[in-house]
Enzyme design. Structure first.
Site, PDB file in Angstrom:
ATOM      1  N   LYS A   1      -6.341   4.534   2.444  1.00 52.20           N
ATOM      2  CA  LYS A   1      -6.127   3.606   3.376  1.00 52.20           C
ATOM      3  C   LYS A   1      -6.536   3.886   4.540  1.00 52.20           C
ATOM      4  O   LYS A   1      -6.912   3.011   5.486  1.00 52.20           O
ATOM      5  CB  LYS A   1      -4.529   3.451   3.580  1.00 52.20           C
ATOM      6  CG  LYS A   1      -3.785   2.930   2.264  1.00 52.20           C
ATOM      7  CD  LYS A   1      -2.136   2.673   2.680  1.00 52.20           C
ATOM      8  CE  LYS A   1      -1.732   2.071   1.326  1.00 52.20           C
ATOM      9  NZ  LYS A   1      -1.712   2.927  -0.106  1.00 52.20           N
TER      10      LYS A   1
HETATM   11  C1  LIG Z   1      -1.611   2.406  -1.192  1.00 51.23           C
HETATM   12  C2  LIG Z   1      -2.096   3.308  -2.248  1.00 51.23           C
HETATM   13  C3  LIG Z   1      -2.314   2.723  -3.701  1.00 51.23           C
HETATM   14  C4  LIG Z   1      -2.176   1.080  -4.035  1.00 51.23           C
HETATM   15  O1  LIG Z   1      -3.256   0.509  -3.312  1.00 51.23           O
HETATM   16  P1  LIG Z   1      -2.858  -1.229  -3.331  1.00 51.23           P
HETATM   17  O2  LIG Z   1      -4.097  -1.492  -2.424  1.00 51.23           O
HETATM   18  O3  LIG Z   1      -1.647  -1.454  -2.648  1.00 51.23           O
HETATM   19  O4  LIG Z   1      -2.986  -1.767  -4.520  1.00 51.23           O
HETATM   20  C5  LIG Z   1      -2.568   3.474  -4.609  1.00 51.23           C
HETATM   21  N1  LIG Z   1      -2.881   5.041  -4.176  1.00 51.23           N
HETATM   22  C6  LIG Z   1      -2.653   5.321  -3.280  1.00 51.23           C
HETATM   23  C7  LIG Z   1      -2.822   6.890  -3.006  1.00 51.23           C
HETATM   24  C8  LIG Z   1      -2.054   4.853  -2.216  1.00 51.23           C
HETATM   25  O5  LIG Z   1      -1.825   5.168  -0.656  1.00 51.23           O
END
Ligand SMILES: *Cc1c(COP(=O)(O)O)cnc(C)c1O
Length: 485
Positions: free
Chosen positions: A124
């Site tokens: 993120k």
């Molecule tokens: C948010 C997240 C995901 C999922 O990503 P999306 O964009 O919601 O599909 C997968 N792995 C981690 C570690 C995350 O923080």
């Protein structure tokens, strides 16, 4: 470049006008009126660009109302070695999203692209760090302010705080369930001492926090008086920022644009892989886009059957890949819009049905809502799921066979990727977090502690700054009001 809503709202805003917002006024999601295309010669010239320069080239196709010089300053400031420095020893921070070859046999290659080297050790950061700089830029230009208000059970809240800390014109008010996050995640967030970051530990569970956010957002008077905003995964700028690393991965693995590459993506809200879909629609030669889910397999079900069936809270499991524990996938509507030929009236009807009846059916069988599931292949999508036991097995397998420690979300990805390998098509798994964030599961799998990046060894010992609060909507409103001048 104009944007439209997946549900047909008449206005067609520019990038800057949707930057600070979430949903379109009709409840739809924003997408470009047309996807910008990338030519083969452009791809060739991009092959050797730095990550920051590549991000600039891609963003400028979407953010046409931001002057190019300003955009370049923003991408240069965001994608630096200093920000993405939490690499493994063998990796170079200069590459921002370094790739590592895990396996090469029978003509098929498995690679891991690290998206988790930013300040909070999860993917993120890739988008949120850019968002922090974009927000600061737009607010300064407009002489405005923004108070970001959200709820988190871990990854999103910390990524938002590390992106917004110290930014002019921005405050962050973040609710989290008191004593329910891991010690590491709590320390990551609560050790921030920046005066514009407010951590509020709510005596309740994550759903209580989210209900408080909803209640405040529904008070439109309060929301506009206190300039309340969010940074959730439907934000368009976040999706665009994620498009960049699909290009980076493809260009790093190939020498010529006649080659194809597939990606496997640990998925929850469909934000990450939605960016892969957009990269493919722009002309990037992606073969397959493979959705990996955990036991919360809403997306695996759709891509196997054509039936989209959201889950109730009681059917949503708490798993050892918690950032993928979702009951519905908030970005999925963007893909459905393309899948059914950009028919906004039908998208509106389908998602009204999600609200009223919990889902829709595009399988084409008698009584279904359409037959467009048959086109899913044309978009390259495949899916798979894994369980807690699969994660443990995959973490052990990766340690033994690849000599690398992976986190449980990435393990979901590697498990599903290995089931979908094709000869002569390299498979890139996106690494979405570093194992240090999920030490409990690493201990269970490997009987030892996860490696921690330099400088994070004692973060639990740092002084923490947070307030504790009851589940009380008027109290949180008062709290915000008293901290906004
Ligand atoms: C948010 C997240 C995901 C999922 O990503 P999306 O964009 O919601 O599909 C997968 N792995 C981690 C570690 C995350 O923080």
């Amino acid at each position: 470049m104009h944007y439209l809503s997946t549900r047909g709202f008449a206005a067609t805003p520019h990038f800057s006008e949707i930057l600070l917002g979430g949903l379109a006024p009709d409840g739809g999601l924003y997408l470009p009126a047309q996807y910008p295309q990338v030519s083969a010669s452009e791809l060739d010239t991009w092959r050797n660009l730095s990550y920051a320069n590549l991000a600039f080239e891609i963003l400028k196709k979407f953010a046409t109302d931001i002057p190019e010089n300003d955009l370049r300053l923003l991408t240069d400031k965001t994608y630096t070695e200093a920000v993405y420095c939490n690499t493994r020893q063998s990796e170079s921070a200069k590459e921002i999203t370094p790739l590592r070859k895990l396996q090469s046999q029978n003509g098929s290659t498995l690679l891991l692209q690290a998206l988790s080297n930013g300040p909070t050790l999860a993917f993120k950061d890739m988008a949120m760090q850019l968002l922090g700089n974009l927000f600061e830029y737009a607010l300064e230009r407009d002489g405005s302010e923004l108070n970001i208000f959200g709820a988190t059970s871990g990854d999103t809240g910390s990524a938002a705080e590390y992106a917004m800390r110290g930014k002019k014109g921005i405050r962050v008010f973040m609710l989290s369930p008191h004593l329910k996050m891991s010690a590491f995640q709590t320390a990551q967030m609560f050790s921030l001492q920046d005066p514009n970051i407010f951590n509020i530990a709510v005596k309740g569970v994550f759903d209580d926090c989210q209900d408080m956010v909803k209640a405040v957002s529904n008070d439109l008077g309060f929301k506009s008086q206190y300039k309340i905003g969010t940074v959730n995964s439907i934000n368009w700028a976040r999706v665009v920022a994620q498009v960049v690393y699909y290009f980076r991965g493809y260009l790093s693995v190939t020498k010529h644009n006649s080659e194809k590459v597939s990606f496997t993506v640990p998925s929850g809200n469909f934000g990450n892989i939605c960016a892969g879909h957009i990269a493919r629609m722009m002309g990037l030669p992606i073969d397959k886009l493979i959705v990996a889910t955990n036991e919360n397999d809403v997306l695996n079900e759709f891509f196997s059957t054509g039936i989209y069936r959201v889950r109730k809270s009681a059917e949503t499991y708490h798993t050892s890949s918690p950032s993928m524990d979702i009951s519905k996938a908030s970005n999925f509507e963007r893909f459905i819009f393309d899948l059914i030929g950009r028919d906004a009236a039908r998208v509106k009807a389908l998602f009204a049905k999600v609200e009223s009846q919990g889902g829709f059916d595009l399988s084409g069988k008698a009584g279904s809502d359409g037959d467009e599931f048959k086109y899913v292949n044309q978009y390259g999508f495949l899916a798979g799921r894994s369980t807690h036991q699969d994660r443990l097995n995959t973490i052990r397998y990766a340690q033994e066979h690849y000599g690398i420690m992976i986190d449980p979300h990435t393990a979901d990805g590697i498990k599903v990727a290995r089931e979908n390998m094709q000869p002569d098509v390299p498979m890139i798994v996106l690494e979405t977090a570093l194992p240090a964030k999920f030490n409990e599961t690493i201990r269970e799998a490997l009987d030892k502690d996860a490696d921690r990046p330099v400088g994070m060894h004692n973060i639990e010992d740092l002084p923490q700054r947070f307030d504790v609060m009851d589940v009380d909507v008027s109290a949180i409103k008062q709290y915000i009001a008293s901290h906004v001048d």
